[in-house]
Design a protein around this motif. Structure first.
Motif, PDB file in Angstrom:
ATOM      1  N   ARG A  59       0.792  -1.300   0.038  1.00 48.55           N
ATOM      2  CA  ARG A  59       0.048   0.096   0.077  1.00 48.55           C
ATOM      3  C   ARG A  59       0.994   1.329   0.022  1.00 48.55           C
ATOM      4  O   ARG A  59       0.539   2.193  -0.681  1.00 48.55           O
ATOM      5  CB  ARG A  59      -0.846   0.003   1.397  1.00 48.55           C
ATOM      6  N   LEU A  62       2.315   2.225  -3.158  1.00 50.22           N
ATOM      7  CA  LEU A  62       1.474   2.894  -4.226  1.00 50.22           C
ATOM      8  C   LEU A  62       1.131   4.343  -3.773  1.00 50.22           C
ATOM      9  O   LEU A  62       0.959   5.123  -4.780  1.00 50.22           O
ATOM     10  CB  LEU A  62       0.116   1.910  -4.377  1.00 50.22           C
ATOM     11  N   ILE A  63       0.927   4.536  -2.676  1.00 55.85           N
ATOM     12  CA  ILE A  63       0.734   6.002  -2.100  1.00 55.85           C
ATOM     13  C   ILE A  63       1.851   6.674  -2.319  1.00 55.85           C
ATOM     14  O   ILE A  63       1.756   7.873  -2.917  1.00 55.85           O
ATOM     15  CB  ILE A  63       0.297   6.028  -0.665  1.00 55.85           C
ATOM     16  N   LEU A  67      -0.683   6.726  -6.573  1.00 51.42           N
ATOM     17  CA  LEU A  67      -1.876   5.909  -7.008  1.00 51.42           C
ATOM     18  C   LEU A  67      -2.157   6.102  -8.612  1.00 51.42           C
ATOM     19  O   LEU A  67      -1.434   6.568  -9.322  1.00 51.42           O
ATOM     20  CB  LEU A  67      -3.033   6.486  -6.111  1.00 51.42           C
ATOM     21  N   ASP A  77      -2.497   1.337 -15.228  1.00 47.92           N
ATOM     22  CA  ASP A  77      -1.523   0.706 -14.522  1.00 47.92           C
ATOM     23  C   ASP A  77      -0.027   0.753 -15.151  1.00 47.92           C
ATOM     24  O   ASP A  77       0.985   0.888 -14.134  1.00 47.92           O
ATOM     25  CB  ASP A  77      -1.820  -0.862 -14.722  1.00 47.92           C
ATOM     26  N   LEU A  80       1.459   3.984 -13.545  1.00 51.06           N
ATOM     27  CA  LEU A  80       1.700   3.744 -12.084  1.00 51.06           C
ATOM     28  C   LEU A  80       2.725   2.884 -11.944  1.00 51.06           C
ATOM     29  O   LEU A  80       3.745   3.281 -11.159  1.00 51.06           O
ATOM     30  CB  LEU A  80       0.289   2.991 -11.578  1.00 51.06           C
TER      31      LEU A  80
END
Length: 214
Positions: A59, A62-63, A67, A77, A80
């Motif tokens: 998590r 990603l933060i 995101l 994606d 990202l």
């Protein structure tokens, strides 16, 4: 378990199996995209490595990366994963197939031209970032050039199927100035000399434009 055993890893990208409406049904994603070397900004941009959307990620990684970008219609994606690596996240592969990837006719991921344009948008986005480094700029510019050429090949096939020989010839000639492929050079030669012969061959072999383009 892999994440627990490797605290420095941010994302685990597993193998998957194609199912549904595709000639790849039953085959593995990593058969189609074998991935070469470690996942880095360079290998992601160049296409040497691809990361599955069905990945397991920390998590906080990603933060830290920001995101998903809600402004991107597709390839969010891909965008990202580049940002995860740029912000220090390590991505590794798990070769075991852990998910099924269904392909469905007329789905978003079934539109090849849309996928190509979405990838182009991601490259252009990263090229415009204020902190892009010189080496990243070179990789992105090369990727953009290749993406434009790939789009030209796709649009040339559409033009050929419709009988628009001049457009098909122009687009293929432009694309092959970069690719320099013998097969494309042969098609260009036939388009110069007997385009109707190539048109008849394509329509004989492929019953629909969809089948020809996919």
């Amino acid at each position: 378990g892999i994440l627990d055993a490797n605290p420095t890893v941010a994302v685990v990208s597993p193998n998957g199996r194609y199912i549904g409406d595709t000639v790849w049904a039953g085959k593995l994603l990593m058969d189609r995209f074998p991935n070469t070397g470690d996942v880095s900004v360079e290998t992601l941009i160049s296409g040497k490595c691809s990361v599955a959307i069905s990945s397991t990620a920390r998590r906080e990684a990603l933060i830290r990366a920001g995101l998903f970008d809600p402004l991107l219609r597709g390839a969010a994606d891909f965008d990202l994963w580049i940002r995860v690596v740029r912000t220090g996240g390590k991505i590794i592969y798990h070769r075991q197939p852990l998910f099924n990837y269904r392909r469905r006719l007329n789905s978003l991921s079934d539109d090849k031209l849309d996928l190509l344009n979405n990838g182009l948008t991601v490259y252009q986005k990263h090229l415009s970032l204020p902190d892009v480094e010189d080496n990243e700029r070179q990789w992105l510019e090369a990727a953009i050039q290749k993406q434009h050429a790939t789009i030209n090949v796709f649009l040339a096939k559409k033009a050929l199927y419709a009988g628009n020989y001049a457009e098909a010839l122009a687009r293929l000639t432009d694309a092959n100035a970069l690719f320099r492929r013998r097969k494309l050079a042969l098609v260009i030669l036939v388009l110069h000399m007997v385009p109707s012969l190539l048109y008849r061959y394509v329509h004989f072999r492929y019953a629909t434009e969809y089948a020809f383009l996919h």
